[in-house]
Design a protein around this motif. Structure first.
Motif, PDB file in Angstrom:
ATOM      1  N   ASN A  12      52.987  57.033  53.543  1.00  0.00           N
ATOM      2  CA  ASN A  12      54.009  56.077  53.996  1.00  0.00           C
ATOM      3  C   ASN A  12      55.191  56.742  54.700  1.00  0.00           C
ATOM      4  OD1 ASN A  12      52.741  53.613  53.187  1.00  0.00           O
ATOM      5  ND2 ASN A  12      53.055  54.273  51.073  1.00  0.00           N
ATOM      6  N   PRO A  74      50.440  47.583  57.968  1.00  0.00           N
ATOM      7  CA  PRO A  74      51.663  48.152  57.407  1.00  0.00           C
ATOM      8  C   PRO A  74      52.656  48.503  58.515  1.00  0.00           C
ATOM      9  CG  PRO A  74      49.851  49.718  57.278  1.00  0.00           C
ATOM     10  CD  PRO A  74      49.281  48.451  57.828  1.00  0.00           C
ATOM     11  N   GLU A 120      51.955  44.232  49.169  1.00  0.00           N
ATOM     12  CA  GLU A 120      52.521  45.400  49.852  1.00  0.00           C
ATOM     13  C   GLU A 120      51.414  46.037  50.690  1.00  0.00           C
ATOM     14  OE1 GLU A 120      53.551  48.040  46.697  1.00  0.00           O
ATOM     15  OE2 GLU A 120      54.806  46.505  45.739  1.00  0.00           O
ATOM     16  N   GLY A 122      50.456  49.601  52.990  1.00  0.00           N
ATOM     17  CA  GLY A 122      50.903  50.984  53.168  1.00  0.00           C
ATOM     18  C   GLY A 122      49.919  51.795  53.998  1.00  0.00           C
TER      19      GLY A 122
END
Ligand code: PMP
Length: 317
Positions: A12, A74, A120, A122
């Motif tokens: 990330n 992402p 989420e 990533g």
């Protein structure tokens, strides 16, 4: 096979020590294989004294396609991913060929549907060391046909390079090994030959290079793309991308698998039928050599399209 643990990964947006590159177990990536990814090769060129990434832009194009279709997007730009991959590679020791895996993944979510606004997302990357450059040449392959079908474009498109697709690949590979084959070709639901679980497939018949067309349901391999270009432009071969039926396999004069991690690897037999005389054929061997030259950055006429130099950095200790 020689393997070495990576020193660093990119998680990330940050380069971190390998021991810190970890994903929690409650993620869509771990639980459902929900990720899209690439594995690209960086090959050592002795004469240039550096690594060249092979097909960097082509891999990034495929990743962009996969992430759009899978809706795994992402917040990292293509430029950030490219920069991260080159930075990771620049930290590795000189002299080795290195594969780098780039993954965009689904993280933890509110429920197991992992809808885009409830989850989420990533990205991570890490180098893979296969020792391929120093490995002795492997024996030609004994291939078979899998009794598992290749995934369908209507369910889990093979064109999208997604982690979850590799359940299908593993089923076929494991069963193939139990049945005594080195690797197996998958047919689609219509009985057309598609590809191997981890690589594309090509055959030569009467001097023509034949490969299953994309419409049969395959991953659009970057090595496949390069070989088709080389076959047409450099070897002057007739090339056919079209449906391939099982019975044609047994008429092949030459056959080989192709992909980032093996380049070109010849097939000695399919279902126990010898391919040609069972040793590497002339077209397979010429294509393999042409590919090696391009992959190692030794073909200057193709370098702009295929090779991205990896900058060397000196890391202060
Ligand atoms: N097909 C499948 C299913 C694969 O996993 C791979 C490896 N990425 C390939 C083909 C070959 O693709 P590439 O040449 O881009 O490595």
């Amino acid at each position: 096979m020689e393997t070495k643990q990576p020193s660093f990964a990119w998680m990330n947006g940050e380069i971190v020590p390998w021991s810190e590159a970890r994903l929690p177990i409650d993620t869509g990536c771990v639980l459902g294989g929900l990720n899209v990814y690439e594995v690209m090769g960086a090959f050592w060129s002795e004469s240039q004294g550096r690594l060249n990434v092979f097909g960097l832009e082509q891999h990034l194009d495929r990743l962009d396609y996969s992430r759009r279709v899978a809706r795994i997007e992402p917040p990292f730009t293509r430029a950030e991913i490219r920069q991260g991959a080159l930075e990771l590679l620049s930290r590795e020791e000189a002299g080795d060929d290195i594969l780098v895996r780039i993954a965009l993944y689904v993280g933890a979510g509110l429920n197991l549907g992992y809808l885009p606004d409830e989850v989420e997302l990533g990205a991570f990357m890490f180098p893979l060391f296969t020792g391929s450059r120093h490995a002795p040449r492997r024996a030609p392959l004994k291939a078979g046909i899998s009794s598992w079908d290749r995934l369908s474009d209507r369910a889990a498109p093979p064109r999208v390079k997604s982690g979850a697709n590799y359940q299908n690949a593993r089923l076929a590979r494991v069963q193939g090994r139990i049945n005594g084959y080195d690797d197996v070709l998958l047919l689609n639901a219509a009985g057309e030959v598609t590809e191997f679980p981890l690589s594309n497939f090509m055959l030569v018949r009467r001097g023509v290079l034949v490969t299953p067309w994309r419409e049969s349901g395959i991953l659009e391999g970057i090595t496949r793309m390069a070989l088709l270009e080389l076959a047409r432009d450099e070897l002057g071969l007739a090339v056919e991308e079209r449906p391939v039926l099982r019975s044609e396999l047994y008429a092949a004069d030459e056959a080989f698998m192709t992909g980032t991690s093996m380049g070109v690897r010849e097939i000695a037999s399919i279902d126990g039928y010898p391919v040609g005389d069972g040793s590497i054929g002339p077209i397979t061997s010429r294509l393999g050599e042409a590919y090696q030259r391009v992959a190692r950055g030794l073909d200057s006429s193709r370098a702009d399209r295929w090779n991205t130099p990896v900058p060397r950095v000196t890391i202060a200790v």
